[in-house]
Design a protein around this motif. Structure first.
Motif, mmCIF file in Angstrom:
data_model
loop_
_atom_site.group_PDB
_atom_site.id
_atom_site.type_symbol
_atom_site.label_atom_id
_atom_site.label_comp_id
_atom_site.label_asym_id
_atom_site.label_seq_id
_atom_site.Cartn_x
_atom_site.Cartn_y
_atom_site.Cartn_z
ATOM 1 N N THR A 83 0.827 -1.209 0.000
ATOM 2 C CA THR A 83 0.000 0.000 0.000
ATOM 3 C C THR A 83 0.858 1.255 0.000
ATOM 4 N N ALA A 84 0.182 2.386 -0.036
ATOM 5 C CA ALA A 84 0.842 3.679 -0.106
ATOM 6 C C ALA A 84 1.500 4.026 1.232
ATOM 7 N N ALA A 85 2.192 5.173 1.237
ATOM 8 C CA ALA A 85 2.871 5.615 2.449
ATOM 9 C C ALA A 85 1.871 5.849 3.581
ATOM 10 N N HIS A 86 2.307 5.617 4.790
ATOM 11 C CA HIS A 86 1.502 5.817 6.009
ATOM 12 C C HIS A 86 0.246 4.957 6.019
ATOM 13 N N ALA A 87 0.223 3.870 5.267
ATOM 14 C CA ALA A 87 -0.998 3.066 5.219
ATOM 15 C C ALA A 87 -1.038 2.030 6.335
ATOM 16 N N VAL A 88 0.146 1.666 6.856
ATOM 17 C CA VAL A 88 0.182 0.724 7.977
ATOM 18 C C VAL A 88 0.363 1.544 9.241
ATOM 19 N N ARG A 89 -0.658 1.531 10.084
ATOM 20 C CA ARG A 89 -0.640 2.435 11.240
ATOM 21 C C ARG A 89 -0.706 1.659 12.540
ATOM 22 N N PRO A 90 0.269 1.883 13.411
ATOM 23 C CA PRO A 90 0.231 1.187 14.696
ATOM 24 C C PRO A 90 -0.974 1.600 15.522
ATOM 25 N N VAL A 91 -1.599 0.633 16.176
ATOM 26 C CA VAL A 91 -2.743 0.902 17.054
ATOM 27 C C VAL A 91 -2.319 0.735 18.502
ATOM 28 N N PHE A 119 5.177 14.351 17.990
ATOM 29 C CA PHE A 119 4.225 13.592 17.178
ATOM 30 C C PHE A 119 4.534 13.866 15.710
ATOM 31 N N PRO A 120 5.624 13.264 15.193
ATOM 32 C CA PRO A 120 6.058 13.563 13.820
ATOM 33 C C PRO A 120 5.151 12.925 12.773
ATOM 34 N N VAL A 121 5.391 13.287 11.523
ATOM 35 C CA VAL A 121 4.618 12.725 10.407
ATOM 36 C C VAL A 121 4.764 11.203 10.417
ATOM 37 N N GLY A 122 3.647 10.517 10.256
ATOM 38 C CA GLY A 122 3.666 9.057 10.240
ATOM 39 C C GLY A 122 3.324 8.446 11.580
ATOM 40 N N GLN A 123 3.375 9.244 12.639
ATOM 41 C CA GLN A 123 3.086 8.714 13.978
ATOM 42 C C GLN A 123 1.580 8.575 14.192
ATOM 43 N N SER A 124 1.199 7.526 14.900
ATOM 44 C CA SER A 124 -0.212 7.287 15.211
ATOM 45 C C SER A 124 -0.376 7.111 16.699
ATOM 46 N N SER A 125 -1.578 7.394 17.180
ATOM 47 C CA SER A 125 -1.857 7.181 18.575
ATOM 48 C C SER A 125 -3.352 7.051 18.790
ATOM 49 N N VAL A 126 -3.735 6.225 19.746
ATOM 50 C CA VAL A 126 -5.145 6.139 20.131
ATOM 51 C C VAL A 126 -5.318 7.007 21.365
ATOM 52 N N THR A 127 -6.337 7.845 21.351
ATOM 53 C CA THR A 127 -6.532 8.754 22.469
ATOM 54 C C THR A 127 -8.006 9.148 22.538
ATOM 55 N N VAL A 133 -0.511 12.705 9.052
ATOM 56 C CA VAL A 133 -0.199 12.261 7.698
ATOM 57 C C VAL A 133 0.574 13.310 6.913
ATOM 58 N N GLY A 134 0.673 14.514 7.451
ATOM 59 C CA GLY A 134 1.453 15.563 6.812
ATOM 60 C C GLY A 134 1.854 16.543 7.891
ATOM 61 N N SER A 135 2.691 17.522 7.549
ATOM 62 C CA SER A 135 3.163 18.422 8.601
ATOM 63 C C SER A 135 2.000 19.182 9.233
ATOM 64 N N GLU A 136 0.941 19.422 8.462
ATOM 65 C CA GLU A 136 -0.230 20.103 9.034
ATOM 66 C C GLU A 136 -1.509 19.336 8.747
ATOM 67 N N ALA A 137 -1.403 18.023 8.671
ATOM 68 C CA ALA A 137 -2.597 17.239 8.350
ATOM 69 C C ALA A 137 -2.679 16.000 9.236
ATOM 70 N N PHE A 138 -3.897 15.743 9.703
ATOM 71 C CA PHE A 138 -4.128 14.581 10.557
ATOM 72 C C PHE A 138 -5.275 13.755 9.992
#
Lengths: 177, 92
Positions: free
Chosen positions: A55-63, A128-136, A148-153
């Motif tokens: 898949t594309a970039a950032h498509a595998v996201r840690p939960v 919380f850099p680009v590509g980082q994921s978190s459940v909250t 998913v981007g410097s100013e996008a979530f």
């Protein structure tokens, strides 16, 4: 055969995107979300998942430890998903969550300011850099946030909570629009 | 209150994301006699000071954690995933 035919409607289909110069809140297409759960003791799963999912970039996201979401813009045909699940075994198992969870995108200069009203997560790019994921929590709703981007979530939320969260996010964004 | 909890998987998070499940005690063996089970289930201490407790990161990583907390100052000394680390100490 039953007369009843369930109709699948995008849950946020009727929502208008909230848009301004500094912030944009938009529902994402209900494509594919696969929840992957690794067997205990499995390591180095991320490269494996990346190669399996193609898949594309950032498509595998840690939960959480041993769990990931694989995200896609397009709905995945049943056959393709079956072969993906087969490829994951025996290291991990996949569960189709495409109809169970909904993605929302929030972007713009003020996106992190607006989100910070609802979550205690530190959204500074250094923490919380680009590509980082978190459940909250966002307000009282549990959600999965990815930068998913410097100013996008991107926010992944359970379908049943999606409208509620959307309304909260829209209200949180009001002062920036 | 221990309002920021250092989750080993997620980092510092507010207590609202967690569910507290009481003292982290060693569970009796399945075949232990009734008085031992009664003691484990009902007769809990209410310690003044350091205390090990189960917390569940319900709105985060959804892992069970063992939190070492001071019941007087609410300071959190340590927090680890309940799945790793040594077995819980015998209750004295």
């Amino acid at each position: 055969m039953s007369e009843f035919r369930p109709i699948l409607r995008p849950v946020l289909g009727t929502k208008q995107a909230v848009s301004s110069a500094t912030l944009r809140l938009s529902p994402l297409p209900e494509g594919t979300i696969i929840h992957v759960l690794a067997r205990p003791g499995e390591e180095d799963m991320v490269p494996f998942l990346g190669s399996v999912a193609q898949t594309a970039a950032h498509a595998v996201r840690p939960v959480s430890p041993g769990q990931w979401f694989i995200v896609g813009e397009e709905p995945m045909p049943h056959k393709e998903m079956k072969s993906l699940f087969a490829a994951l075994e025996p290291r991990a198992s996949g569960v189709d969550q495409s109809h169970g969870r909904v993605r929302i995108r929030i972007e713009g200069k003020m996106a992190s300011r607006a989100l910070s009203k609802g979550t205690a997560l530190d959204l500074d790019p250094s923490a919380f850099p680009v590509g980082q994921s978190s459940v909250t929590l966002i307000g009282h709703i549990a959600a999965h946030i990815t930068r998913v981007g410097s100013e996008a979530f991107e926010i992944i939320v359970l379908r049943g909570f999606a409208e509620s969260l959307w309304d909260d996010l829209a209200r949180m964004s009001l002062e920036f629009s | 209150m221990a309002s920021l909890v250092p989750c080993p998987n997620c980092g510092r998070r507010p207590k609202e994301e967690f569910t507290i499940k009481g003292a982290a005690l060693k569970r009796p063996a399945a075949g232990a006699d009734a008085s031992e089970w009664f003691d484990y289930v009902y007769l809990r201490d209410n310690p003044h000071g350091a205390y090990e407790e189960y917390w569940h990161h319900t709105s985060g990583c959804r892992r069970w954690l063992v939190l070492t907390r001071d019941t007087v100052t609410h300071e959190v000394a340590a927090c680890r995933d309940a799945a790793d680390g040594s077995r819980l100490e015998e209750r004295t």
